[in-house]
Write an enzyme that holds these catalytic residues in place. Structure first.
Site, PDB file in Angstrom:
ATOM      1  N   THR A  28       5.316  -4.213  33.025  1.00  0.00           N
ATOM      2  CA  THR A  28       3.842  -3.740  32.252  1.00  0.00           C
ATOM      3  C   THR A  28       2.858  -3.322  33.613  1.00  0.00           C
ATOM      4  O   THR A  28       2.142  -3.011  33.413  1.00  0.00           O
ATOM      5  CB  THR A  28       4.005  -5.214  31.932  1.00  0.00           C
ATOM      6  OG1 THR A  28       5.094  -5.353  30.858  1.00  0.00           O
ATOM      7  CG2 THR A  28       2.783  -4.753  31.225  1.00  0.00           C
ATOM      8  N   LYS A 118       0.686 -15.785  39.263  1.00  0.00           N
ATOM      9  CA  LYS A 118       0.154 -16.674  39.142  1.00  0.00           C
ATOM     10  C   LYS A 118       1.020 -17.952  39.694  1.00  0.00           C
ATOM     11  O   LYS A 118       0.186 -19.237  40.358  1.00  0.00           O
ATOM     12  CB  LYS A 118      -0.156 -17.439  37.372  1.00  0.00           C
ATOM     13  CG  LYS A 118       0.744 -17.364  37.162  1.00  0.00           C
ATOM     14  CD  LYS A 118       0.726 -16.400  35.804  1.00  0.00           C
ATOM     15  CE  LYS A 118       1.386 -15.368  35.603  1.00  0.00           C
ATOM     16  NZ  LYS A 118       0.877 -14.345  34.988  1.00  0.00           N
ATOM     17  N   GLY A 147      -6.016 -11.735  33.394  1.00  0.00           N
ATOM     18  CA  GLY A 147      -5.814 -10.432  33.190  1.00  0.00           C
ATOM     19  C   GLY A 147      -6.602  -9.598  34.215  1.00  0.00           C
ATOM     20  O   GLY A 147      -7.637  -9.652  35.184  1.00  0.00           O
ATOM     21  N   GLY A 200       4.792  -7.904  20.411  1.00  0.00           N
ATOM     22  CA  GLY A 200       5.345  -7.654  21.922  1.00  0.00           C
ATOM     23  C   GLY A 200       4.381  -8.665  23.236  1.00  0.00           C
ATOM     24  O   GLY A 200       4.522  -8.234  24.427  1.00  0.00           O
ATOM     25  N   GLU A 203       6.852 -13.745  24.970  1.00  0.00           N
ATOM     26  CA  GLU A 203       8.522 -13.622  25.098  1.00  0.00           C
ATOM     27  C   GLU A 203       9.479 -13.325  24.708  1.00  0.00           C
ATOM     28  O   GLU A 203       9.980 -14.771  23.892  1.00  0.00           O
ATOM     29  CB  GLU A 203       8.748 -13.707  27.064  1.00  0.00           C
ATOM     30  CG  GLU A 203       8.345 -12.860  28.171  1.00  0.00           C
ATOM     31  CD  GLU A 203       7.502 -13.505  28.880  1.00  0.00           C
ATOM     32  OE1 GLU A 203       8.595 -13.723  29.463  1.00  0.00           O
ATOM     33  OE2 GLU A 203       7.022 -13.593  29.532  1.00  0.00           O
ATOM     34  N   ASP A 214       1.879 -21.157  31.634  1.00  0.00           N
ATOM     35  CA  ASP A 214       1.277 -20.591  32.446  1.00  0.00           C
ATOM     36  C   ASP A 214      -0.407 -20.922  32.723  1.00  0.00           C
ATOM     37  O   ASP A 214      -0.519 -20.210  33.768  1.00  0.00           O
ATOM     38  CB  ASP A 214       1.604 -19.329  31.905  1.00  0.00           C
ATOM     39  CG  ASP A 214       0.723 -17.404  31.797  1.00  0.00           C
ATOM     40  OD1 ASP A 214       1.223 -17.461  32.459  1.00  0.00           O
ATOM     41  OD2 ASP A 214      -0.555 -17.640  30.915  1.00  0.00           O
ATOM     42  N   LYS A 218      -2.679 -21.181  36.032  1.00  0.00           N
ATOM     43  CA  LYS A 218      -4.032 -20.896  35.863  1.00  0.00           C
ATOM     44  C   LYS A 218      -5.186 -21.745  36.213  1.00  0.00           C
ATOM     45  O   LYS A 218      -6.299 -21.144  37.190  1.00  0.00           O
ATOM     46  CB  LYS A 218      -4.315 -19.479  34.507  1.00  0.00           C
ATOM     47  CG  LYS A 218      -3.214 -18.754  34.746  1.00  0.00           C
ATOM     48  CD  LYS A 218      -3.010 -17.863  32.974  1.00  0.00           C
ATOM     49  CE  LYS A 218      -2.843 -16.673  33.625  1.00  0.00           C
ATOM     50  NZ  LYS A 218      -2.412 -16.109  31.637  1.00  0.00           N
TER      51      LYS A 218
HETATM   52  N1  HSE Z   1       1.500 -14.359  29.120  1.00  0.00           N
HETATM   53  C1  HSE Z   1       0.073 -14.491  29.876  1.00  0.00           C
HETATM   54  C2  HSE Z   1       0.030 -14.685  28.350  1.00  0.00           C
HETATM   55  C3  HSE Z   1       0.570 -13.473  30.303  1.00  0.00           C
HETATM   56  O1  HSE Z   1       0.040 -14.890  27.132  1.00  0.00           O
HETATM   57  O2  HSE Z   1      -1.577 -14.668  29.120  1.00  0.00           O
HETATM   58  C4  HSE Z   1       0.073 -12.865  31.759  1.00  0.00           C
HETATM   59  O3  HSE Z   1       0.077 -13.739  32.754  1.00  0.00           O
END
Ligand code: HSE
Length: 442
Positions: A28, A118, A147, A200, A203, A214, A218
């Site tokens: 991606t 990350k 992002g 989408g 995941e 995640d 961050k």
């Molecule tokens: N899976 C992350 C999100 C994107 O949903 O923000 C990549 O860090």
């Protein structure tokens, strides 16, 4: 006689004709970065002063159909990091291995590195940035957090003079989308997750997002920059959103709150922070409460700058590519003046405080027997643990059964937990249905 101010002669360098780039990973983010270089080629060339040339793209699966010249691709990733003609490596694979070893070897081979990884930066950022700096190279990672939203560079530069008193982030688009659907459509977690997967946004294995990993990576990266030392990942308190229900969303809404998965960091003392990720009730009046869907945001308070909020698209091909290419342009500009300078190292050794020491408000939903003295008894248990109640909603569910929702005033986390334990031992309390921390209005 030569003056100390006279220009020094330096060895003649071959003029740079192009930045030669190798890309590791063409998913991606990699495809987005490549497309941005193609679509905005002229402007990017003008801004750097010479063109960017993608020399090789490292992939895992050669059988995937791709619209580009097959000669660009290789499954031999080492051939990219060992290619002496390549100036910059874009590491867009993700995960700690093999990405970590590839980044390290690319640096040791004299290449600048831009990464969107990350997990790698959260766990090994201090070591890798020190390595880059010691080798006179750039290592950039703007795309690792938020992002397309510029967060890393403002914390490194424009906000660096502030003492940061608090950072609050919605840093995961998948969970913010799920929570937004739950709030706006009344969907339950499983249904909202299935919809996010169909679109989408989530995941097939959603663990990384919904269990808060995640967000934890961050917020740890942002705090490491802000406090100048790497936050150890095992010191970040982490809870995901699986425990949030549509019922809690409705109660929270009625009480004036949104429910968000927040990453929150605050300094505790000189060399210590409290870093946490958990679903949180946040007053609707707080600017971060209105950040919907896949959007991300970071709100912070600095001692001189005051309140600042950044928001935008925190995931996806185009926004993440925007951050990767911004970093690449920075590297190119540094190369144009014959140097580096953007690798800002930070050390290890930051201490983290236990969440037991947190002082915060709580939301609590209980199922209780609906009979005289129950409410008074519950209030007595809270009082015995120095927990003061701020608001309450109550309803009868069926004959003899009731549901009560409390909001507490800020109290010690450990006192609230002790009160919960005592409540759980009471016969009149049939179920402790849910409890969440509550942020106060700023
Ligand atoms: N899976 C992350 C999100 C994107 O949903 O923000 C990549 O860090």
């Amino acid at each position: 006689m030569t003056s100390a101010l006279a220009p020094q002669s330096s060895p003649a360098k071959a003029p740079i004709r192009a930045i030669r780039v190798g890309i590791l990973g063409f998913g991606t983010v990699g495809t987005g970065a490549y497309r941005m270089l193609e679509d905005n080629r002229e402007a990017i060339t003008r801004k750097i002063g010479f063109p960017v040339q993608v020399v090789r793209i490292g992939i895992r699966d050669p059988s995937k159909p791709r619209s580009l010249d097959a000669a660009l691709f290789t499954t031999d990733l080492d051939s990219i990091i060992n290619d002496p003609s390549i100036d910059v490596v874009l590491e867009l694979i993700g995960g700690t291995e093999p990405a970590g070893a590839l980044v390290e070897r690319a640096l040791r081979n004299g290449k600048h590195v831009v990464t969107a990884n990350k997990e790698l930066i959260a766990k090994h950022g201090s070591r890798l940035v020190h390595l880059a700096k010691s080798l006179g190279l750039d290592l950039h990672y703007e795309a690792a957090v938020g992002g397309g939203i510029p967060l890393v560079q403002p914390l490194k530069h424009q906000l660096a003079g502030n003492d940061l008193l608090k950072m609050v982030g919605i840093l995961n688009g998948t969970t913010n989308y799920i929570l937004t659907q739950m709030r706006e459509e009344g969907a339950d977690f499983e249904a909202a997750l299935a919809e996010a997967q169909a679109k989408g946004y989530a995941e097939a294995d959603p663990t990384n997002d919904v269990d808060g990993f995640d967000t934890a990576y961050k917020i740890a990266i942002l705090a490491s920059i802000a406090f100048g030392k790497q936050v150890p990942m095992d010191g970040v308190h982490r809870e995901g959103i699986r425990s949030v229900t549509a019922i809690d969303m409705r109660y929270a809404d009625a009480l004036g709150y949104a429910v968000k998965l927040l990453g929150i960091v605050q300094p505790v003392d000189e060399d210590k922070v409290l870093a946490r990720v958990h679903p949180t009730l946040i007053p609707k009046s707080h600017p971060i409460a209105s950040v919907r869907g896949v959007y991300n945001a970071l709100w912070l308070h600095g001692d001189f700058v005051g309140d600042v909020m950044f928001s935008g698209r925190g995931a996806g091909s185009d926004p993440t590519a925007s951050a990767v290419i911004g970093d690449l342009i920075d590297v190119g500009r540094n190369m144009a003046v014959g140097g580096s300078g953007s690798a800002i190292p930070y050390d290890t050794g930051l201490k983290t405080a236990s969440i037991d020491n947190l002082e915060t408000g709580f939301y609590l939903r209980l199922r209780v027997q609906d009979r005289p003295k129950v409410l008074g008894h519950i209030a007595t248990i809270f009082g015995a643990h120095s927990v003061s109640l701020a608001a309450m909603e109550m309803k009868t569910l069926s004959q003899g059964k009731g549901e009560i929702v409390f909001l507490t005033h800020p109290c010690q986390e450990k006192n609230f937990r002790a009160a919960l334990e005592d409540l759980g031992a009471e016969r009149m309390v049939e179920e402790i249905s849910s409890s969440f921390r509550v942020e106060q209005a700023e």
